[in-house]
Design an enzyme around this catalytic site. Sequence first.
Site, PDB file in Angstrom:
ATOM      1  N   LYS A 176      -8.693   5.981 -19.587  1.00 37.77           N
ATOM      2  CA  LYS A 176      -9.037   6.422 -20.943  1.00 37.77           C
ATOM      3  C   LYS A 176      -7.832   6.245 -21.880  1.00 37.77           C
ATOM      4  O   LYS A 176      -7.389   5.142 -22.069  1.00 37.77           O
ATOM      5  CB  LYS A 176      -9.560   7.866 -20.884  1.00 37.77           C
ATOM      6  CG  LYS A 176     -10.592   8.097 -19.756  1.00 37.77           C
ATOM      7  CD  LYS A 176     -11.875   7.307 -19.927  1.00 37.77           C
ATOM      8  CE  LYS A 176     -12.746   7.289 -18.672  1.00 37.77           C
ATOM      9  NZ  LYS A 176     -13.117   8.591 -18.140  1.00 37.77           N
ATOM     10  N   ASP A 180      -7.874  18.677 -15.061  1.00 38.24           N
ATOM     11  CA  ASP A 180      -8.195  17.305 -15.466  1.00 38.24           C
ATOM     12  C   ASP A 180      -7.760  17.171 -16.925  1.00 38.24           C
ATOM     13  O   ASP A 180      -8.394  17.699 -17.828  1.00 38.24           O
ATOM     14  CB  ASP A 180      -9.701  17.055 -15.301  1.00 38.24           C
ATOM     15  CG  ASP A 180     -10.091  15.612 -15.624  1.00 38.24           C
ATOM     16  OD1 ASP A 180      -9.366  14.960 -16.412  1.00 38.24           O
ATOM     17  OD2 ASP A 180     -11.117  15.142 -15.114  1.00 38.24           O
ATOM     18  N   ARG A 240       0.842  -1.214   0.000  1.00 35.37           N
ATOM     19  CA  ARG A 240       0.000   0.000   0.000  1.00 35.37           C
ATOM     20  C   ARG A 240       0.871   1.256   0.000  1.00 35.37           C
ATOM     21  O   ARG A 240       0.535   2.274  -0.596  1.00 35.37           O
ATOM     22  CB  ARG A 240      -0.946   0.006   1.211  1.00 35.37           C
ATOM     23  CG  ARG A 240      -1.631   1.357   1.439  1.00 35.37           C
ATOM     24  CD  ARG A 240      -2.903   1.303   2.260  1.00 35.37           C
ATOM     25  NE  ARG A 240      -2.797   0.561   3.499  1.00 35.37           N
ATOM     26  CZ  ARG A 240      -2.151   0.982   4.605  1.00 35.37           C
ATOM     27  NH1 ARG A 240      -1.536   2.147   4.621  1.00 35.37           N
ATOM     28  NH2 ARG A 240      -2.119   0.226   5.685  1.00 35.37           N
TER      29      ARG A 240
END
Length: 371
Positions: A195, A170, A46
Site C-alpha cells: 500500500k 496492523d 532465503r
Amino acid sequence: MKVETLAVHAGRTIGPGDPVSNPIVLSTVFQKSADGSLPSGHLYTRLGNPNRESLEACLAELEGGAVAAAFASGSAASMAVFHGLSHGDHVIAPQDVYHGTRMLLDKLYTRWGLQISYVDLTDLTAVRSATMDNTRLVWIETPSNPLLTVTDIEAVTRVAHEAGALVAVDNTWPTPLVQRPLTLGADVSVHSTTKYLGGHSDLLGGCVVAKSPDGIFEHVREFQTKGGGVPSPFDCWLLRRSIATLPYRMRAHCDNARRIAQELSQHPKIETVHYPGLPQHPQHSIAKRQMADSGGMLSFEVRGGREAAFAVVSRVQLIAHATSLGGVESLIEHRASVEDPTTSTPENLLRLSVGIENVEDILADLIHALG
Ligand SMILES: *Cc1c(COP(=O)(O)O)cnc(C)c1O
C-alpha cells in the site's frame, strides 16, 4: 535523524567507490571462504540478501523498532505473527478487521487450533471481558477498514498486557509517518507494504517490525527464513526506493484527504463522511492524540443507497474504480460488494484512497460524479 532523512538513508551504506544507488543482488548463493566462513555474512538468499537486509533496517528505523522481517505480502507478514502462537491460544481481533485477515483467521487458523473472538476494540469493557486465561494476542487495526473507526492503542495495550497477551498493530493505513504503534506500547507492528510504503500500486510486500529480536519476533524470523515467504531482491529494492519519498507522499495524501473530507461532509448528496480528521468523527480526540495526521483514506455514504453509490463509481473519470489503496493515484471502491455477504458495511458506502494528484482535480471529479 529526522524521518525524511531516514527515509532516504536508513539501511543504505555507501563506501568509497560504491554505486550511490544500491545494486540489485539477484544471486541466490554467496561464495564462502576456504575455511567455510561467510565473509559477507550471506549464504543463501532465503536466509538473507543484501537488498532485503537494507529494506529491513530501514523499516525498523522508520517504525522506531529494533528489528524487521520483510515478507512477500502483507498477508504473509500477518501469518508470521499468527504462527508465533500455539494450538489452543486465544486471539482477540477487531470486529471490523481487514477482510483478508479475517479470512486467514477463519479459514486457516481456526482449523490450525487458534480460538478467535471478534470484538469492538473501541469498547474497553468489551475488550476486558473478552480476555481469557489463554488469550495470547490482541490484534489491532486502526483506523479500521472501511469505517475508519479509531482504536486507542495505548488503552487496549494496557488491557492486553494485564491479561498476559501481546499486541500486534496492523499499521498499513496510517504508515509510520502518521502512527507509530511501538512507541504507544504495542509489541509488533505489521504492514502490507503493497500500500503506502510501496506507494505506486506496482509491488506486493509485507513486514513485521518489533522492539526486540526476542519473544514473538524469534518465531517471526524463523517463519520467514525457514518458511521462505520472502520478497524477491527486485521487490526489496523497489520498495526501498519507494520509501525514500514516503514522507512527502504521505503529506500530500493527508492534506488532500482532509480537504476532500471537509468538502464532502457539506455536500447535499452525501449522508456521512468517515474520516478521523473531522471534528464530528466519534474518536476524533483519540485520533488527535495518537496520530500525527489523519491519513489518506476516507469513506462516505451516498444518499439513495446502493444504486446511487454505483452511479457515482460509474461516473468518475480521473479516479480509478479499483480495489486496494495507498498508491499515488486516487481509487474508489464499493466495499460491501467485495466483502463477505455477512458484512455490516453499508450498501451506500464508497471507500476512497486519496491520491497525490492536485486536490482540485480530484474534487471536481467527485462532485461531477455525485451529479
Ligand atoms: C492490503 C492489506 C493487508 C494484506 O496485504 P497484502 O499485501 O494484500 O497481502 C493487510 N492489512 C491491511 C490493512 C491491508 O490494507
